[in-house]
Design a protein around this motif. Structure first.
Motif, mmCIF file in Angstrom:
data_model
loop_
_atom_site.group_PDB
_atom_site.id
_atom_site.type_symbol
_atom_site.label_atom_id
_atom_site.label_comp_id
_atom_site.label_asym_id
_atom_site.label_seq_id
_atom_site.Cartn_x
_atom_site.Cartn_y
_atom_site.Cartn_z
ATOM 1 N N THR A 4 0.828 -1.200 0.000
ATOM 2 C CA THR A 4 0.000 0.000 0.000
ATOM 3 C C THR A 4 0.866 1.255 0.000
ATOM 4 O O THR A 4 0.586 2.213 -0.742
ATOM 5 N N GLU A 5 1.910 1.261 0.812
ATOM 6 C CA GLU A 5 2.813 2.417 0.845
ATOM 7 C C GLU A 5 3.500 2.623 -0.508
ATOM 8 O O GLU A 5 3.622 3.761 -0.983
ATOM 9 N N GLN A 6 3.931 1.540 -1.147
ATOM 10 C CA GLN A 6 4.569 1.649 -2.450
ATOM 11 C C GLN A 6 3.583 2.178 -3.493
ATOM 12 O O GLN A 6 3.935 3.013 -4.317
ATOM 13 N N TYR A 7 2.335 1.705 -3.424
ATOM 14 C CA TYR A 7 1.311 2.176 -4.347
ATOM 15 C C TYR A 7 1.068 3.675 -4.169
ATOM 16 O O TYR A 7 0.982 4.433 -5.142
ATOM 17 N N LEU A 8 0.963 4.119 -2.917
ATOM 18 C CA LEU A 8 0.737 5.539 -2.668
ATOM 19 C C LEU A 8 1.912 6.382 -3.151
ATOM 20 O O LEU A 8 1.727 7.463 -3.722
ATOM 21 N N LEU A 9 3.126 5.905 -2.948
ATOM 22 C CA LEU A 9 4.309 6.619 -3.429
ATOM 23 C C LEU A 9 4.319 6.679 -4.959
ATOM 24 O O LEU A 9 4.586 7.736 -5.546
ATOM 25 N N ASP A 10 4.016 5.576 -5.609
ATOM 26 C CA ASP A 10 3.969 5.552 -7.077
ATOM 27 C C ASP A 10 2.879 6.477 -7.614
ATOM 28 O O ASP A 10 3.071 7.157 -8.627
ATOM 29 N N THR A 11 1.736 6.513 -6.941
ATOM 30 C CA THR A 11 0.640 7.390 -7.351
ATOM 31 C C THR A 11 1.050 8.856 -7.205
ATOM 32 O O THR A 11 0.793 9.671 -8.093
ATOM 33 N N TYR A 12 1.712 9.159 -6.102
ATOM 34 C CA TYR A 12 2.185 10.529 -5.879
ATOM 35 C C TYR A 12 3.181 10.937 -6.959
ATOM 36 O O TYR A 12 3.082 12.018 -7.539
ATOM 37 N N ARG A 13 4.143 10.075 -7.255
ATOM 38 C CA ARG A 13 5.151 10.391 -8.274
ATOM 39 C C ARG A 13 4.506 10.548 -9.655
ATOM 40 O O ARG A 13 4.890 11.429 -10.423
ATOM 41 N N ALA A 14 3.543 9.675 -9.976
ATOM 42 C CA ALA A 14 2.865 9.773 -11.270
ATOM 43 C C ALA A 14 2.117 11.098 -11.379
ATOM 44 O O ALA A 14 2.143 11.748 -12.431
ATOM 45 N N GLN A 16 2.848 13.885 -9.848
ATOM 46 C CA GLN A 16 3.835 14.955 -9.958
ATOM 47 C C GLN A 16 4.364 15.093 -11.382
ATOM 48 O O GLN A 16 4.678 16.193 -11.827
ATOM 49 N N HIS A 17 4.472 13.986 -12.095
ATOM 50 C CA HIS A 17 5.002 13.990 -13.452
ATOM 51 C C HIS A 17 3.911 14.059 -14.522
ATOM 52 O O HIS A 17 4.212 13.999 -15.720
ATOM 53 N N GLY A 18 2.655 14.124 -14.103
ATOM 54 C CA GLY A 18 1.552 14.214 -15.050
ATOM 55 C C GLY A 18 1.283 12.917 -15.795
ATOM 56 O O GLY A 18 0.747 12.932 -16.900
ATOM 57 N N GLU A 19 1.662 11.796 -15.204
ATOM 58 C CA GLU A 19 1.461 10.481 -15.812
ATOM 59 C C GLU A 19 0.214 9.823 -15.226
ATOM 60 O O GLU A 19 -0.236 10.203 -14.147
ATOM 61 N N PRO A 20 -0.342 8.820 -15.922
ATOM 62 C CA PRO A 20 -1.503 8.124 -15.347
ATOM 63 C C PRO A 20 -1.106 7.323 -14.107
ATOM 64 O O PRO A 20 0.024 6.842 -13.997
ATOM 65 N N ALA A 21 -2.054 7.215 -13.192
ATOM 66 C CA ALA A 21 -1.795 6.487 -11.952
ATOM 67 C C ALA A 21 -1.668 4.984 -12.231
ATOM 68 O O ALA A 21 -2.335 4.459 -13.131
ATOM 69 N N PRO A 22 -0.819 4.295 -11.482
ATOM 70 C CA PRO A 22 -0.696 2.838 -11.669
ATOM 71 C C PRO A 22 -1.953 2.136 -11.156
ATOM 72 O O PRO A 22 -2.700 2.698 -10.353
ATOM 73 N N PRO A 23 -2.201 0.907 -11.610
ATOM 74 C CA PRO A 23 -3.373 0.182 -11.108
ATOM 75 C C PRO A 23 -3.214 -0.147 -9.621
ATOM 76 O O PRO A 23 -2.101 -0.362 -9.139
ATOM 77 N N ALA A 24 -4.312 -0.164 -8.923
ATOM 78 C CA ALA A 24 -4.289 -0.465 -7.491
ATOM 79 C C ALA A 24 -3.854 -1.913 -7.269
ATOM 80 O O ALA A 24 -4.095 -2.776 -8.119
#
Length: 67
Positions: A4-14, A16-24
């Protein structure tokens, strides 16, 4: 770090870079299970083992429709 923490970090980074969010996490679990089942069935066919379950009934109905 948990999933969950990794997912939230990846979502935050995406974001910030204007990329689509990764799948949950767990979003595609059933698809993986189906693909694994299909792969097992495919390997059984290659190994010339008999079909089981619904496939066997479908083949029996197709080969012997009068039953």
């Amino acid at each position: 770090m948990s999933i969950t923490e990794q997912y939230l970090l990846d979502t935050y980074r995406a974001r910030q870079h204007g990329e689509p969010a990764p799948p949950a996490p767990g979003a595609h679990d059933w698809q993986v299970v189906r693909e694994w089942r299909d792969y097992r069935r495919f390997r059984a066919v290659l190994a010339e083992r008999p079909a089981r379950g619904r496939m066997r009934r479908a083949l029996a109905h197709w080969l012997h429709p009068a039953r």
